[in-house]
Design an enzyme around this catalytic site. Structure first.
Site, PDB file in Angstrom:
ATOM      1  N   GLY A 148     -18.120 -29.596  39.600  1.00 24.43           N
ATOM      2  CA  GLY A 148     -18.723 -30.605  40.456  1.00 24.43           C
ATOM      3  C   GLY A 148     -20.193 -30.297  40.637  1.00 24.43           C
ATOM      4  N   LYS A 203     -53.238 -24.818  -0.054  1.00 26.56           N
ATOM      5  CA  LYS A 203     -51.995 -24.959  -0.816  1.00 26.56           C
ATOM      6  C   LYS A 203     -52.149 -25.909  -1.997  1.00 26.56           C
ATOM      7  CE  LYS A 203     -49.808 -26.473   2.777  1.00 26.56           C
ATOM      8  NZ  LYS A 203     -50.965 -26.420   3.697  1.00 26.56           N
ATOM      9  N   SER A 204     -52.679 -27.109  -1.742  1.00 24.98           N
ATOM     10  CA  SER A 204     -52.811 -28.109  -2.810  1.00 24.98           C
ATOM     11  C   SER A 204     -53.785 -27.640  -3.889  1.00 24.98           C
ATOM     12  CB  SER A 204     -53.279 -29.448  -2.223  1.00 24.98           C
ATOM     13  OG  SER A 204     -52.305 -29.976  -1.342  1.00 24.98           O
ATOM     14  N   SER A 246     -44.544 -27.309   5.677  1.00 28.62           N
ATOM     15  CA  SER A 246     -43.161 -26.872   5.929  1.00 28.62           C
ATOM     16  C   SER A 246     -43.124 -25.794   7.007  1.00 28.62           C
ATOM     17  CB  SER A 246     -42.483 -26.379   4.646  1.00 28.62           C
ATOM     18  OG  SER A 246     -43.307 -25.481   3.926  1.00 28.62           O
ATOM     19  N   ASP A 258     -21.124 -27.747  46.254  1.00 29.51           N
ATOM     20  CA  ASP A 258     -19.963 -28.504  46.718  1.00 29.51           C
ATOM     21  C   ASP A 258     -18.861 -27.591  47.242  1.00 29.51           C
ATOM     22  OD1 ASP A 258     -20.968 -30.998  46.300  1.00 29.51           O
ATOM     23  OD2 ASP A 258     -20.019 -31.318  44.362  1.00 29.51           O
ATOM     24  N   LEU A 273     -50.687 -23.270   6.776  1.00 27.35           N
ATOM     25  CA  LEU A 273     -51.315 -24.227   7.668  1.00 27.35           C
ATOM     26  C   LEU A 273     -52.072 -25.302   6.898  1.00 27.35           C
ATOM     27  CD1 LEU A 273     -52.783 -21.731  10.299  1.00 27.35           C
ATOM     28  CD2 LEU A 273     -50.819 -23.250  10.635  1.00 27.35           C
ATOM     29  N   GLY A 302     -22.599 -25.499  39.133  1.00 29.36           N
ATOM     30  CA  GLY A 302     -22.838 -26.900  39.462  1.00 29.36           C
ATOM     31  C   GLY A 302     -24.203 -27.388  39.027  1.00 29.36           C
ATOM     32  N   LYS A 326     -17.407 -24.732  45.397  1.00 31.32           N
ATOM     33  CA  LYS A 326     -16.449 -24.269  44.392  1.00 31.32           C
ATOM     34  C   LYS A 326     -16.097 -22.796  44.576  1.00 31.32           C
ATOM     35  CE  LYS A 326     -19.323 -25.668  41.255  1.00 31.32           C
ATOM     36  NZ  LYS A 326     -20.251 -26.358  42.179  1.00 31.32           N
ATOM     37  N   SER A 327     -17.117 -21.947  44.712  1.00 31.77           N
ATOM     38  CA  SER A 327     -16.853 -20.512  44.869  1.00 31.77           C
ATOM     39  C   SER A 327     -16.104 -20.221  46.163  1.00 31.77           C
ATOM     40  CB  SER A 327     -18.171 -19.734  44.834  1.00 31.77           C
ATOM     41  OG  SER A 327     -18.827 -19.888  43.588  1.00 31.77           O
TER      42      SER A 327
END
Length: 638
Positions: free
Chosen positions: A37, A480-481, A548, A41, A475, A119, A43-44
């Protein structure tokens, strides 16, 4: 001796009583349930009250609890029951639940394992973990607040995961004066929501975890309520423990037990059904058949084993079977497929990247899986199916996924073990999602690989070269090219057959529909990898120049290729140097905010950890870099 005899008889009687008690205790049925819940609320506190009232607290624990309660302060109560369950220091300091806490207790009629789940929305993933093995869910609602978003989310998840029994515990009734109208309004509101998501029924109970109203005994404060107390319902709710036993036999193999040359067995936990010596079985996904010779356990051989037992099976035939395989009846096996529709609960801070490869773990099987963009995402408040390109933290959606090899499965509604899976990030090894398989996509069975008479080896021989993929990453502005163009020219002068796939050029055609979000970058590289693979099948040397930025996608492409055919080249240029060059003026635009998701500025770059070639462009000219790559390609041919 004569005087001592009564003592011996008394000891024997005590031993008999203990043995009888343990036997009776062992025969009790077991109910696994969770409390869930919204935050705060109660629970414990509820679980602490159940442990306290069922006398499952030792005296030293009780003394420590009373001391802790005085230290942290309570609401006029001698004991803060939540402290029994909240074990982490951060939980006690903040008065919240963070981790899933499992507790055992028992009554005269039944044994229980209860999971206290968080919760807070940020810990929804922990709630999914707790619900995955539960038979029943106690949905707590603060009577002062009513049905909240997290109440709906947890209810939907419990229903999605297959929890069959729900209890609506309207808590803190003492804080609203035990007002029946308030209770009835909350139940009516929740019933409307439950009907909208297909919950057939639930049991509503007005309670106070702190005061103990309607927990283990009826409360005089709620004379208008004539239903069961919470513990009465938990003790009597029907848990179909025989459901799994009545289904077809399924046993995922966890490991091959080979202590010596005279014994070879296959060990695992029986997910469903029964098995006995003489049964004809089939091993999947291979489809090989045999007969069960023995059902072996630590305590000796069994005439029959049932769902929930861990056993080792020996087979009459020496057939191939290993971890991840599934043993099933020869005449009623599960299916295997490599494409599915599934519900996915995303549990990571980083959003899902459609197309990225993740580890998918289902039972004892581990495969690589790629998730497509979601078909839709669920709005837990309205149950609307919303359009979505990805899934963020705690989002719930439906998407198709594909695996790199057939997965033995059954729909989650039929078999949790063979239908429930988790996704694991390949870089961090963190669990990022939980999912439930709906069905296989039948097109996976209709699409077959077409055999081709001219092999890739023959095509490479005709070109007098070794096919390869030279993957240049770095980068923007790293060079690269420039380097890839030089390599392409050198190979052409050497009468080698090569082709250059450049990042900008590919985005003018094949990938013109993709942008620069992380998800689009993943798909960009996936497509380029598939094209590069086809080109190597044709015997070509493929040169690629792509930023990439993610290791996961570069590793994905590497796995597509044959051994030693993928050469990763890190064009290693410092960001400051790449920005100084800025040939296309992209860094300037990114710094001014005109260009979003630019690698190195507001989108990350993950450099290779062990590239085949590293090129430091501050110490090496493009010509020298090209010569280094060509030399590596020539070495492959020697």
């Amino acid at each position: 001796m004569t005087e001592a005899a009564p003592s011996y008889r008394a000891d024997a009687l005590i031993a008999e009583d203990i043995e009888a008690y343990l036997a009776q205790h062992q025969r009790k049925s077991l109910l696994r349930f969770i409390t869930c819940g919204s935050v705060d609320d109660g629970k414990s506190t509820l679980i602490g009250r159940l442990l306290y009232d069922s006398k499952m607290i030792f005296e030293d624990q009780l003394a420590a609890l009373e001391a802790d309660s005085k230290r942290v302060g309570t609401q006029g109560q001698a004991i803060d029951f939540a402290l029994l369950v909240d074990g982490l220091a951060a939980e006690r300091e903040q008065g919240i639940t963070i981790d899933v806490a499992y507790r055992f207790f028992a009554t005269e009629k039944r044994k229980f394992i209860v999971a206290d789940t968080p919760g807070h929305e940020q810990y929804t993933r922990n709630m999914v973990t707790g619900a995955s093995t539960a038979d029943l869910a106690v949905i707590l609602i603060d009577a002062r607040k009513g049905v909240l978003t997290q109440t709906r989310r947890h209810s939907y998840l419990a229903h999605l995961i297959g929890v069959r029994h729900l209890v609506l515990a309207v808590n803190k009734m003492d804080l609203v004066g035990y007002d029946r109208a308030t209770y009835d309004a909350i139940v009516a509101n929740y019933r409307a929501f439950a009907d909208s998501i297909g919950i057939a029924g639930f049991t509503a109970i007005p309670i106070s975890g702190l005061a103990g109203d309607n927990i283990t005994s009826r409360s005089a404060e709620t004379p208008w309520y004539d239903g069961p107390t919470l513990i009465e319902h938990l003790e009597t709710v029907e848990v179909d423990q025989d459901a799994a036993t009545g289904k077809p036999f399924r046993m995922p193999v966890q490991w091959v037990n080979r202590p010596n040359l005279d014994f070879r067995g296959f060990s695992g936990l029986i997910a469903s059904g029964t098995v006995k010596p003489g049964d004809a079985v089939r091993v999947l996904p291979s489809g090989k058949t045999s007969t069960v010779s023995r059902v072996v356990t630590f305590g000796g051989d069994l005439d029959e084993a049932v769902a929930g037992q861990s056993v080792t099976l020996t087979l009459a035939d020496e057939i191939d079977c290993s971890r991840g395989d599934v043993i099933a009846p020869a005449d009623n096996p599960p299916q295997a497929a490599d494409q599915f529709e599934a519900s996915i609960v995303w549990m990571a801070e980083e959003a899902m990247l459609p197309g990225r490869p993740y580890w998918l773990k289902l039972g004892t099987q581990t495969v690589t899986a790629q998730v497509q963009s979601p078909k839709y995402q669920i709005n837990v408040n309205t149950m609307e199916q919303l359009a979505a390109r990805t899934l963020e933290l705690n989002a719930i959606g439906v998407a198709n996924l594909s695996t790199d090899r057939p997965l033995v499965y059954e729909a989650y509604g039929e078999n949790r073990t063979l239908g429930g899976f988790i996704l694991i990030d390949k870089i961090s090894n963190a669990t990022v999602a939980a999912g439930m398989l709906h069905f296989a996509l039948r097109r996976a069975e209709n699409v077959h690989w077409q055999a081709i008479d001219v092999s890739r080896e023959r095509r490479a021989t005709l070109k007098n070269q070794k096919p390869a993929v030279v993957w240049l990453t770095g980068l923007s502005g790293a060079g690269k090219s420039t380097i890839a163009n030089l390599v392409d020219r050198k190979l052409a002068r050497m009468n080698r057959h090569s082709f250059l796939l450049d990042g900008d050029n590919v985005r003018h055609g094949l990938n013109r529909d993709l942008g620069f979000t992380d998800a689009d970058r993943v798909e960009n590289i996936r497509r380029v990898g598939e094209v590069a693979k086809l080109m190597t099948d044709a015997g070509l040397i493929v040169l690629t120049a792509f930023i990439s930025p993610f290791r996961a996608e570069r590793d994905m492409v590497r796995r597509m290729m044959a051994d030693a055919e993928f050469i990763e080249v890190h064009v290693d240029t410092p960001l400051a140097e790449a920005e100084r060059r800025d040939v296309k003026g992209l860094y300037k635009k990114a710094r001014s905010g005109q260009l979003k998701n630019f690698t190195g500025i507001d989108s990350p770059y993950e450099p290779p950890e062990a590239p085949e070639i590293r090129i430091d462009t501050t110490a090496m000219s493009p010509e020298q870099a090209a010569d280094l790559i060509v030399e590596r390609l020539l070495e492959m041919e020697r």
